[in-house]
Design an enzyme around this catalytic site. Structure first.
Site, mmCIF file in Angstrom:
data_model
loop_
_atom_site.group_PDB
_atom_site.id
_atom_site.type_symbol
_atom_site.label_atom_id
_atom_site.label_comp_id
_atom_site.label_asym_id
_atom_site.label_seq_id
_atom_site.Cartn_x
_atom_site.Cartn_y
_atom_site.Cartn_z
ATOM 1 N N ASP A 117 0.850 -1.189 0.000
ATOM 2 C CA ASP A 117 0.000 0.000 0.000
ATOM 3 C C ASP A 117 0.887 1.241 0.000
ATOM 4 O OD1 ASP A 117 0.563 -0.118 2.804
ATOM 5 O OD2 ASP A 117 -1.384 -0.977 3.210
ATOM 6 N N PHE A 149 -9.872 -2.209 3.218
ATOM 7 C CA PHE A 149 -9.185 -3.029 4.209
ATOM 8 C C PHE A 149 -9.535 -4.476 3.920
ATOM 9 C CE2 PHE A 149 -6.850 -2.700 8.232
ATOM 10 C CZ PHE A 149 -6.764 -4.053 8.520
#
Length: 179
Positions: A102, A151
């Site tokens: 990420d 998520f």
């Protein structure tokens, strides 16, 4: 589907097919070499196991355990090596197998560390890439899936050490981590 999942993002079948495809590309590109394949614990363990089973070239295995997260959902901004490599990387072709990129913090720091230790090359293979979250100049050499900024859990990925066992990748309900 687990009750804490909002929805399934990638099925078990999708994961297996794509991991096989990427592993076959890596296998072809590294023919004639004997790379050190480094799994980043704990999140990559299921991906790592599936990935190496599709390789036909001779490889050596090793693991690093690192963390930039505590028990929360936000990175601490500090990389902590919890378990270092058992093998020397000097002069070796190293393939890092990671679950997700990420911000890029972990892999940018690991790549620099392995180069500093004398690795001949450092190649990054990742299961998931959240490119829109990138804060560091790092790109995977091989990527299985681009995903949006959600998520995700399952297939080795966790939230507070839970959900790693799920055979798919799901999106965790916000209500679970926004307490």
């Amino acid at each position: 589907m687990h009750k804490d999942c909002e929805r399934i993002l990638l099925t078990e079948e999708q994961l297996k097919a794509r991991v096989k495809e990427v592993a076959e590309k890596v296998d072809k590109d590294f023919q004639g070499k004997r790379p050190l394949v480094v799994g980043i614990l704990k999140g990559s363990i299921i991906f790592y196991a599936d990935f190496i089973r599709f390789l036909s070239m001779p490889i050596e295995l090793d693991f690093l355990a690192v963390s930039s997260y505590g028990s929360g959902a936000v990175s601490s901004g500090k990389l902590k090596i919890k378990k270092d490599l058992d093998r020397d990387v000097k002069g070796r072709d190293v393939i890092i197998v990671e679950d997700i990129i990420d911000s890029g913090f972990t892999l940018a720091n690991l790549k620099a560390l392995l180069k500093e230790r004398g690795a001949a090359s450092v190649t990054i293979v990742t299961l998931l890439d959240k490119a829109e979250r990138r804060e560091y100049d790092i790109k995977p050499d091989y990527n299985c899936f681009m995903i949006e900024n959600e998520f995700v859990i399952g297939y080795g990925l966790d939230y507070d050490e839970q959900y790693r066992h799920l055979p798919y990748i799901g999106i965790l309900k916000r209500s679970v981590y926004e307490k």
